[in-house]
Design a protein around this motif. Structure first.
Motif, short mmCIF file in Angstrom:
data_model
loop_
_atom_site.label_atom_id
_atom_site.label_comp_id
_atom_site.label_asym_id
_atom_site.label_seq_id
_atom_site.Cartn_x
_atom_site.Cartn_y
_atom_site.Cartn_z
N LYS A 63 27.23 27.91 53.80
CA LYS A 63 28.70 27.97 53.77
C LYS A 63 29.28 29.38 53.56
N LEU A 64 28.41 30.32 53.17
CA LEU A 64 28.90 31.67 52.83
C LEU A 64 29.79 32.25 53.91
N GLU A 65 29.29 32.21 55.17
CA GLU A 65 30.00 32.87 56.26
C GLU A 65 31.42 32.31 56.45
N SER A 66 31.51 30.95 56.41
CA SER A 66 32.83 30.35 56.65
C SER A 66 33.77 30.63 55.48
N ILE A 67 33.26 30.74 54.27
CA ILE A 67 34.13 31.04 53.12
C ILE A 67 34.63 32.48 53.22
N ILE A 68 33.73 33.38 53.59
CA ILE A 68 34.13 34.79 53.73
C ILE A 68 35.21 34.90 54.82
N LYS A 69 35.04 34.12 55.88
CA LYS A 69 36.03 34.16 56.97
C LYS A 69 37.40 33.70 56.46
N LYS A 70 37.39 32.62 55.68
CA LYS A 70 38.67 32.10 55.14
C LYS A 70 39.31 33.16 54.25
N LEU A 71 38.52 33.84 53.44
CA LEU A 71 39.08 34.87 52.55
C LEU A 71 39.65 36.03 53.38
N ARG A 72 38.93 36.37 54.45
CA ARG A 72 39.43 37.44 55.34
C ARG A 72 40.76 37.04 55.98
N ASP A 73 40.94 35.72 56.17
CA ASP A 73 42.19 35.21 56.74
C ASP A 73 43.27 35.06 55.68
N ASN A 74 43.09 35.76 54.58
CA ASN A 74 44.10 35.80 53.52
C ASN A 74 44.25 34.55 52.69
N ILE A 88 26.74 30.61 35.79
CA ILE A 88 25.93 30.53 34.57
C ILE A 88 25.08 29.26 34.70
N SER A 89 23.81 29.45 35.10
CA SER A 89 22.90 28.34 35.43
C SER A 89 23.57 27.35 36.40
N ASP A 90 24.39 27.85 37.27
CA ASP A 90 25.12 27.06 38.28
C ASP A 90 25.37 27.97 39.48
N PRO A 91 25.67 27.38 40.68
CA PRO A 91 25.96 28.22 41.84
C PRO A 91 27.16 29.14 41.59
N GLY A 92 27.13 30.31 42.18
CA GLY A 92 28.23 31.26 42.02
C GLY A 92 27.81 32.67 42.38
N PHE A 93 26.64 33.07 41.89
CA PHE A 93 26.16 34.45 42.08
C PHE A 93 26.18 34.88 43.55
N LEU A 94 25.62 34.06 44.43
CA LEU A 94 25.53 34.42 45.87
C LEU A 94 26.90 34.70 46.47
N LEU A 95 27.85 33.81 46.17
CA LEU A 95 29.19 33.95 46.74
C LEU A 95 29.89 35.18 46.19
N VAL A 96 29.77 35.42 44.89
CA VAL A 96 30.41 36.60 44.29
C VAL A 96 29.83 37.86 44.94
N ARG A 97 28.50 37.90 45.07
CA ARG A 97 27.85 39.09 45.66
C ARG A 97 28.32 39.33 47.10
N GLU A 98 28.44 38.23 47.84
CA GLU A 98 28.85 38.34 49.24
C GLU A 98 30.30 38.84 49.34
N CYS A 99 31.16 38.36 48.45
CA CYS A 99 32.57 38.82 48.45
C CYS A 99 32.61 40.31 48.16
N ILE A 100 31.84 40.75 47.18
CA ILE A 100 31.85 42.18 46.80
C ILE A 100 31.35 43.02 47.98
N LYS A 101 30.27 42.53 48.63
CA LYS A 101 29.73 43.24 49.81
C LYS A 101 30.80 43.39 50.88
N ASN A 102 31.66 42.37 51.00
CA ASN A 102 32.69 42.36 52.05
C ASN A 102 34.03 42.91 51.57
N ASP A 103 34.00 43.57 50.43
CA ASP A 103 35.23 44.19 49.90
C ASP A 103 36.34 43.20 49.62
N LEU A 104 35.97 42.00 49.24
CA LEU A 104 36.98 40.97 48.95
C LEU A 104 37.14 40.85 47.44
#
Ligand code: SAM
Length: 222
Positions: A63-74, A88-104
């Motif tokens: 789902k990462l790619e589609s979420i990043i796209k939605k964020l790019r669409d404001n 914290i022992s739950d999903p989150g790290f991957l998405l946060v890292r991807e947002c930071i990589k994409n300057d979001l």
């Protein structure tokens, strides 16, 4: 403006959510929830009717790619997990890292998590601690326990009721079994309680009283 919000949800008591978290959950375009059915109880309770999609350990990569796209669409998006703080022992790290990589932009609102109340009420030093989450179940378990036996800070572990006795017995092998331990269960819930004593005492306690519920273990260093 596009933003990913990380919002913490109650770990048992529905009242433990901040006013700002409720406002943000109501105002965003989309909520990503670990389990949409689990979160629907909370969202209904606070009359939040924002669109909810699933985001969990089995689909997060996909789902990462589609979420990043939605964020790019404001769009503004909130990530929540079943309980406590995402990442914290739950999903989150991957998405946060991807947002930071994409300057979001990413903003994490402060809120409930299980390890803080367990640590603070343990009576063990809180000035320095290491959050260990769940110990590896098989591969890497012995190596981790050996590493931790030299730890000089208070240690905090998450554990399930089925494995807690095994974990305490492993602690008695790798740490001094007279070390102080504090075990909190069902934090913020009806049967909340905290056992404090030595590792040895805790094994005796849970051999007599069947472990039930969710547990946080706080262990003193050697
Ligand atoms: N994201 C959560 C947090 O911020 O604490 C942790 C999620 S992790 C999948 C679940 C583990 O957290 C449980 O197995 C238990 O160790 C701990 N936990 C969660 N809620 C708890 C509670 N009410 N009382 C004690 N431990 C809890």
């Amino acid at each position: 403006m596009s933003k990913l919000f990380i919002v913490s949800t109650p770990i048992g008591n529905l009242g433990d959510i901040t006013l700002r978290s409720i406002e943000v959950l109501k105002s965003v375009d989309l909520i990503l929830a670990e389990d949409t059915r689990t979160s629907s109880k909370l969202l209904k309770h606070y009359n939040i009717d924002t669109v909810v999609e699933s985001f969990h350990m089995h689909n997060e990569h996909k789902k990462l790619e589609s979420i990043i796209k939605k964020l790019r669409d404001n769009r503004e998006i909130v990530l929540i997990s079943d309980a406590g703080t995402p990442g914290i022992s739950d999903p989150g790290f991957l998405l946060v890292r991807e947002c930071i990589k994409n300057d979001l932009e990413v903003e994490c609102l402060p809120g409930p998590t299980a390890f803080v109340p367990a640590l603070v009420s343990s009576g063990l030093p809180t000035d320095r601690f290491s959050f260990e989450g769940f110990l590896p179940v098989k591969k890497g378990r012995t190596k981790r326990l050996k590493e931790l036996s030299d730890q000089t800070k208070t240690m905090v572990f998450y554990e399930s009721p089925h494995r807690i006795l095994k974990t305490l017995k492993d602690f008695s092998k790798y740490f001094n079994d007279e070390s102080q331990i504090s075990i909190s269960r069902e934090l913020t819930k009806l049967f909340e309680e905290t056992f404090r004593g030595t590792i040895k005492d805790s094994i005796e306690h849970f051999e007599k009283t069947k472990p039930k519920g969710e547990f946080v273990i706080v262990l003193s260093p050697k």
